[in-house]
Design an enzyme around this catalytic site. Structure first.
Site, PDB file in Angstrom:
ATOM      1  CE  LYS A 219      -3.912   2.234   1.174  1.00  0.00           C
ATOM      2  NZ  LYS A 219      -5.395   1.744   1.073  1.00  0.00           N
TER       3      LYS A 219
ATOM      4  N   GLY B 166      -4.486   0.753  -4.344  1.00  0.00           N
ATOM      5  CA  GLY B 166      -4.780   2.309  -4.198  1.00  0.00           C
ATOM      6  C   GLY B 166      -5.261   2.950  -2.991  1.00  0.00           C
TER       7      GLY B 166
ATOM      8  N   GLY C 129      -8.436   5.189  -1.830  1.00  0.00           N
ATOM      9  CA  GLY C 129      -9.682   5.722  -2.306  1.00  0.00           C
ATOM     10  C   GLY C 129      -9.981   5.270  -3.852  1.00  0.00           C
TER      11      GLY C 129
END
Length: 202
Positions: A31, A97, A99
């Site tokens: 992330k 990703g 959002g």
């Protein structure tokens, strides 16, 4: 090839889908930008069973649950696309990703720019709700306009066959997986869907 998981909204189910893809493809997880705690890396760690999967440290772990550009400003830092370097690994990487795809990293770059930055294939996650057809098709048009390699769609939530049909009709993308509205999300659920994904993956 690495794969970038993006969604049509913040709560589309990207983290669950990322865990499923890690399990199915025997891939590592990363992330790049986390805004607010708890981190999605911790969620993935709790959902996977394969001990070979490595969860890489975030490039940015921002304090505030907000758009990365705003959260970074509150932390007194700036985010540049050039700051992001792929973690050292010879394994496939699932990159999650933050959002939706047009969430800004700064005044010029968006989260989806990370997919092109890493030359990663894109997995589009669409949760099914009133208005999701519009949001999915708008997201797909954005991905198409950027000429990104979109591998396919994962539908997440209570099944809506007509919404799914019309989305697939217009995008011409394959449905990689359908995730039902499960009462509890745990390792068993991830293993169940990873097995389904493996059978359909090519």
């Amino acid at each position: 090839m690495d794969y970038f998981v993006t969604g049509i909204d913040t709560d589309s189910g990207k983290t669950l889908v990322s865990a499923i893809f890690c399990e199915a493809l025997d891939a590592d997880y990363w992330k790049p930008v986390q805004a607010g705690a708890p981190g999605d890396s911790d969620t993935v760690r709790a959902l996977i069973s394969n001990p070979k999967i490595h969860i890489h440290k975030e490039a940015f772990f921002l304090k505030t649950p907000a758009s990365p550009h705003a959260a970074a400003k509150l932390d007194g830092i700036s985010i540049k696309l050039s700051d992001f370097k792929r973690p050292t690994s010879d394994r496939t990487l699932i990159i999650e990703g933050a959002g939706g795809c047009l969430v800004p990293l700064n005044d010029n770059d968006f989260v989806i720019d990370l997919a092109a930055h890493f030359n990663a294939g894109v997995i589009l996650v669409a949760d099914l709700y009133l208005g999701s057809i519009n949001h999915t098709l708008l997201t797909w048009r954005e991905l198409s306009s950027r000429k990104l390699n979109v591998k396919g769609i994962v539908f997440n939530g209570r099944s809506n066959p007509e919404s799914e049909r019309i989305i697939l009709h217009h995008t011409k993308l394959p449905c990689l997986l359908r995730i039902e509205q499960e009462k509890k999300i745990d390792k068993h659920i991830v293993k169940k869907y990873s097995a389904l994904l493996k059978s359909a993956w090519s």
